[in-house]
Design a protein around this motif. Structure first.
Motif, PDB file in Angstrom:
ATOM      1  N   SER A 145      10.247  15.849  -0.286  1.00  0.00           N
ATOM      2  CA  SER A 145       9.190  16.787  -0.660  1.00  0.00           C
ATOM      3  C   SER A 145       8.050  16.037  -1.337  1.00  0.00           C
ATOM      4  O   SER A 145       8.252  14.946  -1.895  1.00  0.00           O
ATOM      5  N   PRO A 146       6.831  16.593  -1.309  1.00  0.00           N
ATOM      6  CA  PRO A 146       5.717  15.950  -2.021  1.00  0.00           C
ATOM      7  C   PRO A 146       6.008  15.712  -3.499  1.00  0.00           C
ATOM      8  O   PRO A 146       5.610  14.690  -4.063  1.00  0.00           O
ATOM      9  N   VAL A 147       6.710  16.660  -4.128  1.00  0.00           N
ATOM     10  CA  VAL A 147       7.029  16.515  -5.547  1.00  0.00           C
ATOM     11  C   VAL A 147       7.938  15.309  -5.780  1.00  0.00           C
ATOM     12  O   VAL A 147       7.706  14.500  -6.691  1.00  0.00           O
ATOM     13  N   LEU A 148       8.981  15.162  -4.952  1.00  0.00           N
ATOM     14  CA  LEU A 148       9.883  14.023  -5.101  1.00  0.00           C
ATOM     15  C   LEU A 148       9.166  12.724  -4.774  1.00  0.00           C
ATOM     16  O   LEU A 148       9.373  11.703  -5.440  1.00  0.00           O
ATOM     17  N   PHE A 149       8.285  12.753  -3.780  1.00  0.00           N
ATOM     18  CA  PHE A 149       7.538  11.551  -3.414  1.00  0.00           C
ATOM     19  C   PHE A 149       6.694  11.064  -4.590  1.00  0.00           C
ATOM     20  O   PHE A 149       6.682   9.867  -4.902  1.00  0.00           O
ATOM     21  N   ILE A 150       5.993  11.965  -5.237  1.00  0.00           N
ATOM     22  CA  ILE A 150       5.159  11.597  -6.381  1.00  0.00           C
ATOM     23  C   ILE A 150       6.024  11.154  -7.551  1.00  0.00           C
ATOM     24  O   ILE A 150       5.680  10.222  -8.295  1.00  0.00           O
ATOM     25  N   ALA A 151       7.181  11.819  -7.733  1.00  0.00           N
ATOM     26  CA  ALA A 151       8.058  11.475  -8.852  1.00  0.00           C
ATOM     27  C   ALA A 151       8.604  10.067  -8.716  1.00  0.00           C
ATOM     28  O   ALA A 151       8.814   9.371  -9.713  1.00  0.00           O
ATOM     29  N   LYS A 152       8.836   9.622  -7.486  1.00  0.00           N
ATOM     30  CA  LYS A 152       9.293   8.253  -7.254  1.00  0.00           C
ATOM     31  C   LYS A 152       8.054   7.366  -7.188  1.00  0.00           C
ATOM     32  O   LYS A 152       7.548   7.041  -6.107  1.00  0.00           O
ATOM     33  N   ALA A 153       7.566   7.002  -8.342  1.00  0.00           N
ATOM     34  CA  ALA A 153       6.263   6.341  -8.441  1.00  0.00           C
ATOM     35  C   ALA A 153       6.227   4.974  -7.779  1.00  0.00           C
ATOM     36  O   ALA A 153       5.163   4.509  -7.354  1.00  0.00           O
ATOM     37  N   ARG A 154       7.361   4.294  -7.690  1.00  0.00           N
ATOM     38  CA  ARG A 154       7.396   2.973  -7.071  1.00  0.00           C
ATOM     39  C   ARG A 154       7.421   3.127  -5.556  1.00  0.00           C
ATOM     40  O   ARG A 154       8.267   3.806  -4.989  1.00  0.00           O
ATOM     41  N   GLY A 155       6.489   2.509  -4.878  1.00  0.00           N
ATOM     42  CA  GLY A 155       6.429   2.600  -3.425  1.00  0.00           C
ATOM     43  C   GLY A 155       7.567   1.854  -2.757  1.00  0.00           C
ATOM     44  O   GLY A 155       8.207   0.991  -3.345  1.00  0.00           O
ATOM     45  N   THR A 173      10.348   3.335  -1.368  1.00  0.00           N
ATOM     46  CA  THR A 173      11.656   3.949  -1.579  1.00  0.00           C
ATOM     47  C   THR A 173      11.852   5.230  -0.770  1.00  0.00           C
ATOM     48  O   THR A 173      12.984   5.641  -0.549  1.00  0.00           O
ATOM     49  N   CYS A 174      10.751   5.857  -0.331  1.00  0.00           N
ATOM     50  CA  CYS A 174      10.867   7.121   0.390  1.00  0.00           C
ATOM     51  C   CYS A 174       9.566   7.422   1.114  1.00  0.00           C
ATOM     52  O   CYS A 174       8.543   6.775   0.888  1.00  0.00           O
ATOM     53  N   THR A 175       9.611   8.440   1.980  1.00  0.00           N
ATOM     54  CA  THR A 175       8.424   8.874   2.708  1.00  0.00           C
ATOM     55  C   THR A 175       8.554  10.354   3.036  1.00  0.00           C
ATOM     56  O   THR A 175       9.667  10.897   3.101  1.00  0.00           O
ATOM     57  N   LEU A 176       7.412  11.000   3.261  1.00  0.00           N
ATOM     58  CA  LEU A 176       7.414  12.383   3.679  1.00  0.00           C
ATOM     59  C   LEU A 176       7.723  12.520   5.166  1.00  0.00           C
ATOM     60  O   LEU A 176       8.029  13.618   5.635  1.00  0.00           O
ATOM     61  N   ALA A 177       7.612  11.438   5.909  1.00  0.00           N
ATOM     62  CA  ALA A 177       7.871  11.473   7.345  1.00  0.00           C
ATOM     63  C   ALA A 177       9.345  11.717   7.630  1.00  0.00           C
ATOM     64  O   ALA A 177      10.217  11.339   6.846  1.00  0.00           O
ATOM     65  N   SER A 178       9.617  12.356   8.758  1.00  0.00           N
ATOM     66  CA  SER A 178      10.988  12.622   9.176  1.00  0.00           C
ATOM     67  C   SER A 178      11.526  11.484  10.022  1.00  0.00           C
ATOM     68  O   SER A 178      10.778  10.824  10.752  1.00  0.00           O
ATOM     69  N   VAL A 234      -4.183  -0.066   5.785  1.00  0.00           N
ATOM     70  CA  VAL A 234      -2.890  -0.675   5.515  1.00  0.00           C
ATOM     71  C   VAL A 234      -1.869  -0.140   6.510  1.00  0.00           C
ATOM     72  O   VAL A 234      -2.080   0.892   7.138  1.00  0.00           O
ATOM     73  N   GLY A 235      -0.747  -0.850   6.672  1.00  0.00           N
ATOM     74  CA  GLY A 235       0.293  -0.404   7.591  1.00  0.00           C
ATOM     75  C   GLY A 235       1.109   0.742   7.025  1.00  0.00           C
ATOM     76  O   GLY A 235       0.650   1.504   6.174  1.00  0.00           O
ATOM     77  N   ARG A 236       2.363   0.841   7.479  1.00  0.00           N
ATOM     78  CA  ARG A 236       3.214   1.960   7.060  1.00  0.00           C
ATOM     79  C   ARG A 236       3.922   1.702   5.745  1.00  0.00           C
ATOM     80  O   ARG A 236       4.514   2.600   5.162  1.00  0.00           O
ATOM     81  N   SER A 237       3.906   0.483   5.256  1.00  0.00           N
ATOM     82  CA  SER A 237       4.681   0.074   4.097  1.00  0.00           C
ATOM     83  C   SER A 237       4.258   0.791   2.815  1.00  0.00           C
ATOM     84  O   SER A 237       3.099   0.727   2.393  1.00  0.00           O
ATOM     85  N   GLY A 238       5.221   1.454   2.162  1.00  0.00           N
ATOM     86  CA  GLY A 238       4.947   2.094   0.883  1.00  0.00           C
ATOM     87  C   GLY A 238       4.702   1.088  -0.218  1.00  0.00           C
ATOM     88  O   GLY A 238       3.952   1.357  -1.166  1.00  0.00           O
ATOM     89  N   GLN A 239       5.311  -0.087  -0.114  1.00  0.00           N
ATOM     90  CA  GLN A 239       5.079  -1.129  -1.113  1.00  0.00           C
ATOM     91  C   GLN A 239       3.637  -1.600  -1.076  1.00  0.00           C
ATOM     92  O   GLN A 239       2.989  -1.744  -2.110  1.00  0.00           O
ATOM     93  N   ALA A 240       3.121  -1.852   0.139  1.00  0.00           N
ATOM     94  CA  ALA A 240       1.741  -2.298   0.276  1.00  0.00           C
ATOM     95  C   ALA A 240       0.778  -1.205  -0.178  1.00  0.00           C
ATOM     96  O   ALA A 240      -0.215  -1.474  -0.861  1.00  0.00           O
ATOM     97  N   ALA A 241       1.074   0.037   0.198  1.00  0.00           N
ATOM     98  CA  ALA A 241       0.216   1.157  -0.196  1.00  0.00           C
ATOM     99  C   ALA A 241       0.175   1.313  -1.710  1.00  0.00           C
ATOM    100  O   ALA A 241      -0.879   1.587  -2.294  1.00  0.00           O
ATOM    101  N   SER A 242       1.318   1.122  -2.366  1.00  0.00           N
ATOM    102  CA  SER A 242       1.365   1.242  -3.824  1.00  0.00           C
ATOM    103  C   SER A 242       0.559   0.145  -4.502  1.00  0.00           C
ATOM    104  O   SER A 242      -0.129   0.387  -5.498  1.00  0.00           O
ATOM    105  N   PHE A 243       0.644  -1.076  -3.969  1.00  0.00           N
ATOM    106  CA  PHE A 243      -0.121  -2.182  -4.542  1.00  0.00           C
ATOM    107  C   PHE A 243      -1.619  -1.900  -4.445  1.00  0.00           C
ATOM    108  O   PHE A 243      -2.368  -2.070  -5.415  1.00  0.00           O
ATOM    109  N   LEU A 244      -2.072  -1.446  -3.281  1.00  0.00           N
ATOM    110  CA  LEU A 244      -3.486  -1.159  -3.104  1.00  0.00           C
ATOM    111  C   LEU A 244      -3.913   0.047  -3.927  1.00  0.00           C
ATOM    112  O   LEU A 244      -5.026   0.082  -4.460  1.00  0.00           O
TER     113      LEU A 244
END
Length: 255
Positions: free
Chosen positions: A109-119, A121-126, A174-184
């Motif tokens: 869920s969007p709420v859980l995605f935001i709560a997991k602040a470190r990129g 670890t999760c995604t909204l995509a199925s 940026v690509g699909r990586s949540g880590q890269a997105a979080s850094f940027l």
């Protein structure tokens, strides 16, 4: 148990097709892969014993990641993989390299995605069915996943593609990586937001920075952004990652 605070999982709970990861260098970054069963993981590396890198001298000091088994004492199951690059198949012990095991979450869920602040670890995509995930991983093991790029084509990008079949078809993002997105997102929140001039208090600055960071992470998640398209794994080109004409054609069909 996987939950809000941790995605840690035990090996007995793993299923073929799971996207797993393990933190490296005191949680500086995580290495990602696809568990394919029988204690084996397919994952994407930069090469020369490095799981991640920039292609610069910084890799020697920041991103270098030695294999769990040095070349003079190779893993009895995997052999010496210290000089290999690209998509590899390794036993789970070599993949973890002494780290803990975590599972990447999909369709959160969007709420859980935001709560997991470190990129990373999760995604909204199925996620697609496990048979599709395993087919993509096996195909890419045999044919490659293009050239490694820390921001656009890294190990997390590989695992997310195997799970979703989604590729970014614009060259400026940026690509699909949540880590890269979080850094940027963090960089943008710290130095690029004009909103930081609206307040001078520490709490105000923190609130503005946190809001910018969360918003940037959210809009760049693979499950939200619009610059992605579903691409069959057979359309991938081993040396260039993706045939751009195929991606553009698929994008036009969506519109």
């Amino acid at each position: 148990m996987v939950g809000l605070l941790s995605n840690k999982i035990i090996r007995d709970e793993l299923k073929p097709g799971d996207h797993i990861y393990s933190w490296r260098h005191a949680y500086l970054y995580a290495h990602h892969g696809i568990y394919v069963g029988d204690g084996m993981v397919i994952h994407f590396t930069r090469g020369a014993g490095q799981e991640i890198g920039t292609g610069t001298v910084l890799d020697r000091y920041i991103f270098s990641s030695s294999p769990s088994h040095p070349s003079d004492t190779p893993c009895p199951q995997c052999g010496d993989q210290s000089s290999l690059d690209g998509v590899l198949s390794s036993c789970i012990d070599c993949f973890l390299s002494g780290g803990d095991l975590y599972i990447f979450q999909y369709a959160v869920s969007p709420v859980l995605f935001i709560a997991k602040a470190r990129g990373g670890t999760c995604t909204l995509a199925s996620s697609d069915p496990s048979e599709d995930v395993l087919h993509r991983a096996d195909f890419l093991l045999k044919n490659g996943f293009g050239i490694y790029h820390i921001f656009k084509n890294n190990c997390e990008d590989f695992a997310i593609y195997c799970k979703t079949g989604l590729l970014v078809f614009t060259s400026i993002s940026v690509g699909r990586s949540g880590q890269a997105a979080s850094f940027l997102a963090a960089t943008s929140a710290i130095i690029s937001s004009p909103l930081r001039f609206l307040t001078t208090s520490f709490s105000g600055l923190a609130a503005v920075g946190c809001g910018m960071y969360c918003f940037s992470r959210f809009v760049t998640d693979i499950g939200v952004r619009r610059d992605v398209t579903k691409v069959p794994v057979e359309s991938l080109v081993a040396r260039s990652g993706i045939d751009e004409s195929d991606a553009a054609t698929e994008a036009d069909k969506k519109e």
